[in-house]
Design an enzyme around this catalytic site. Structure first.
Site, PDB file in Angstrom:
ATOM      1  N   SER A   1       0.761  -1.252   0.072  1.00  0.00           N
ATOM      2  CA  SER A   1      -0.154  -0.153  -0.051  1.00  0.00           C
ATOM      3  C   SER A   1       0.921   1.247   0.058  1.00  0.00           C
ATOM      4  O   SER A   1       1.811   1.385  -1.031  1.00  0.00           O
ATOM      5  CB  SER A   1      -0.960  -0.052   1.252  1.00  0.00           C
ATOM      6  OG  SER A   1      -1.865   1.156   1.156  1.00  0.00           O
TER       7      SER A   1
ATOM      8  N   ASP B   1     -14.437 -13.140   5.963  1.00  0.00           N
ATOM      9  CA  ASP B   1     -13.455 -11.986   6.375  1.00  0.00           C
ATOM     10  C   ASP B   1     -14.333 -10.685   6.440  1.00  0.00           C
ATOM     11  O   ASP B   1     -14.782 -10.277   5.416  1.00  0.00           O
ATOM     12  CB  ASP B   1     -12.317 -11.800   5.497  1.00  0.00           C
ATOM     13  CG  ASP B   1     -11.361 -10.824   5.860  1.00  0.00           C
ATOM     14  OD1 ASP B   1     -11.553  -9.874   6.853  1.00  0.00           O
ATOM     15  OD2 ASP B   1     -10.044 -10.651   5.307  1.00  0.00           O
TER      16      ASP B   1
ATOM     17  N   ASP C   1      -8.942  -3.131  -5.987  1.00  0.00           N
ATOM     18  CA  ASP C   1      -8.724  -4.080  -4.598  1.00  0.00           C
ATOM     19  C   ASP C   1      -9.655  -3.548  -3.410  1.00  0.00           C
ATOM     20  O   ASP C   1      -9.575  -4.074  -2.409  1.00  0.00           O
ATOM     21  CB  ASP C   1      -7.325  -4.430  -4.096  1.00  0.00           C
ATOM     22  CG  ASP C   1      -6.429  -3.254  -3.816  1.00  0.00           C
ATOM     23  OD1 ASP C   1      -7.257  -2.119  -3.709  1.00  0.00           O
ATOM     24  OD2 ASP C   1      -5.464  -3.368  -3.660  1.00  0.00           O
TER      25      ASP C   1
ATOM     26  N   HIS D   1      -7.470  -5.589  -0.993  1.00  0.00           N
ATOM     27  CA  HIS D   1      -6.098  -4.607  -0.414  1.00  0.00           C
ATOM     28  C   HIS D   1      -5.520  -5.377   0.776  1.00  0.00           C
ATOM     29  O   HIS D   1      -4.232  -5.291   0.837  1.00  0.00           O
ATOM     30  CB  HIS D   1      -6.798  -3.322  -0.081  1.00  0.00           C
ATOM     31  CG  HIS D   1      -5.514  -2.218  -0.079  1.00  0.00           C
ATOM     32  ND1 HIS D   1      -4.662  -2.255  -0.984  1.00  0.00           N
ATOM     33  CD2 HIS D   1      -5.159  -1.772   1.038  1.00  0.00           C
ATOM     34  CE1 HIS D   1      -3.867  -1.084  -0.566  1.00  0.00           C
ATOM     35  NE2 HIS D   1      -4.048  -0.948   0.679  1.00  0.00           N
TER      36      HIS D   1
ATOM     37  N   ASP E   1      -5.730  -8.615   1.439  1.00  0.00           N
ATOM     38  CA  ASP E   1      -5.339 -10.201   1.036  1.00  0.00           C
ATOM     39  C   ASP E   1      -3.828  -9.979   0.758  1.00  0.00           C
ATOM     40  O   ASP E   1      -3.216 -10.959   1.116  1.00  0.00           O
ATOM     41  CB  ASP E   1      -6.066 -10.451   0.032  1.00  0.00           C
ATOM     42  CG  ASP E   1      -7.525 -11.053   0.410  1.00  0.00           C
ATOM     43  OD1 ASP E   1      -7.983 -10.919   1.669  1.00  0.00           O
ATOM     44  OD2 ASP E   1      -8.426 -11.133  -0.649  1.00  0.00           O
TER      45      ASP E   1
ATOM     46  N   GLN F   1      -3.754 -10.740   4.893  1.00  0.00           N
ATOM     47  CA  GLN F   1      -4.827 -10.379   6.317  1.00  0.00           C
ATOM     48  C   GLN F   1      -6.270 -10.410   5.511  1.00  0.00           C
ATOM     49  O   GLN F   1      -6.473 -10.289   4.292  1.00  0.00           O
ATOM     50  CB  GLN F   1      -4.421  -8.945   6.546  1.00  0.00           C
ATOM     51  CG  GLN F   1      -3.099  -8.795   7.049  1.00  0.00           C
ATOM     52  CD  GLN F   1      -3.278  -9.233   8.749  1.00  0.00           C
ATOM     53  OE1 GLN F   1      -3.972  -9.911   9.176  1.00  0.00           O
ATOM     54  NE2 GLN F   1      -2.041  -9.102   9.529  1.00  0.00           N
TER      55      GLN F   1
ATOM     56  N   LEU G   1      -7.216 -14.878   5.707  1.00  0.00           N
ATOM     57  CA  LEU G   1      -8.467 -15.141   5.302  1.00  0.00           C
ATOM     58  C   LEU G   1      -8.471 -14.689   3.982  1.00  0.00           C
ATOM     59  O   LEU G   1      -8.902 -13.584   3.686  1.00  0.00           O
ATOM     60  CB  LEU G   1      -9.582 -14.636   6.044  1.00  0.00           C
ATOM     61  CG  LEU G   1     -10.016 -15.276   7.343  1.00  0.00           C
ATOM     62  CD1 LEU G   1     -10.937 -14.365   8.204  1.00  0.00           C
ATOM     63  CD2 LEU G   1     -10.489 -16.926   7.239  1.00  0.00           C
TER      64      LEU G   1
END
Length: 351
Positions: A144, A276, A295, A317, A319, A323, A327
């Site tokens: 990110s 999730d 995302d 975003h 994943d 995270q 999941l």
């Protein structure tokens, strides 16, 4: 006489051989222990006042991810390293890389600020990492906003950087940030309350990462929001244009600049695991993209930098940092495997 000599020789041999065998075994064991110690992947947390501290050491049985230079992980906005010693920002990824021989450093910058401030903080930690490791360079991974921070370091101190890998990074800005700036002024009560909460969460992330209360890093939610907007990204990119495409949604022409290899990967989709709860929040934050593949916070087009590994993994975003708690999408490449393959790619490039 001859018989006595032979008997004595036999007796001596019977005493010497076991002793010699024991010494040999001891030396061999010491050698194996030394080799095993040298063949241990290390994982460091660089979020404390005294520099980087070892979190974990793990022996490895393959050298699949044993790069020439250490791997440095940079978190995104409101990120952390290892929260209260329990949860990694890059969930399970440091440990997975260690199995293949990686030395991994997790860094900690201001949880919420612009990338020039965060990038300068990251640069100081990289200098510490080089002192700890004895290496000349590092392989930078940024998730990110972290993917922008690492570009700052590569731009101002290329001598320390072997490679840059941006993960789900809004290199051209995020339309979610644009929408917030469009709807709310800096002085509105909603903006002030939201940014104050974000800065409070940022301080919590600092403390949870191991930073003492007296040394909590500066937080500035408004500057972070500006930096992550399209206009803010354009200003940053004018200073640090390396390995970017010449236009939005274009493909980068350069994959190596100033001797640094640039890579990126990202995903599209928001609800990738019905279990999730964060997926539903990302579905809401994806609305400003108006159908453009994203995302949830970053579009595929905005994520492109250097050699684009893929920008269409079925990952939202969070994943892409594995995270929340791993999941992620069933049937897609596991995030840990994607990182592992990329680090192997760096190894094969002698990085």
């Amino acid at each position: 006489m001859t018989l006595n000599i032979r008997l004595r020789a036999g007796t001596t041999s019977s005493k010497i051989l076991p002793a010699f065998s024991a010494i040999t075994a001891g030396v061999l064991l010491m050698t194996l222990q030394t080799t095993a110690a040298q063949a241990a992947g290390q994982y460091y947390n660089c979020a404390n006042a005294n520099g980087c501290q070892v979190v974990e050491s793990r022996y490895f049985t393959t050298s699949y991810t044993k790069t020439q230079y250490p791997v440095v992980l940079a978190h995104g906005a409101n990120g952390f390293t290892k929260l209260f010693g329990a949860v990694d920002y890059f969930y399970g990824i440091p440990q997975d890389l260690m199995k293949g021989g990686s030395t991994v450093f997790a860094t900690k910058t201001s949880a919420i600020h612009n990338s020039e401030i965060r990038g300068e903080q990251l640069l100081q930690q990289i200098k510490t990492i080089l002192a700890v490791s004895g290496d000349a360079k590092v392989n930078l991974f940024g998730h990110s906003q972290g993917g922008i921070d690492i570009r700052y370091v590569a731009g101002v101190a290329p001598q320390y950087v072997a490679s840059v890998t941006a993960v789900a990074s809004p290199e051209q800005g995020s339309k979610t940030a644009d929408k917030v700036l469009e709807e709310f002024s800096q002085d509105s009560l909603i903006t002030k309350a939201t940014l104050s909460l974000a800065e409070l969460i940022g301080g919590f992330a600092d403390v949870g990462s191991g930073i003492p209360l007296a040394q909590i890093q500066q937080q500035d939610g408004w500057k972070a929001l500006i930096a992550l907007s399209t206009d803010g990204a354009a200003k940053f990119n004018a200073k640090f244009p390396a390995a970017l495409p010449s236009r939005y949604c274009g493909q980068p022409a350069d994959t190596q600049v100033n001797g640094i290899n640039y890579y990126s990967f990202s995903g599209v989709g928001q609800i990738t695991s019905v279990l999730d709860p964060s997926d539903y929040l990302l579905a809401a934050t994806s609305i400003p993209f108006a159908g453009e593949p994203s995302d949830g916070l970053v579009s595929a087009c905005s994520s492109r930098l250097g050699y684009v590994i893929r920008d269409d993994y079925r990952m939202n975003h969070l994943d892409s940092a594995n995270q929340v708690f791993g999941l992620t999408s069933w049937g897609e490449s596991e995030p840990k495997a994607i990182y592992r393959t990329q680090v192997n790619r760096l190894k094969n490039a002698n990085l």
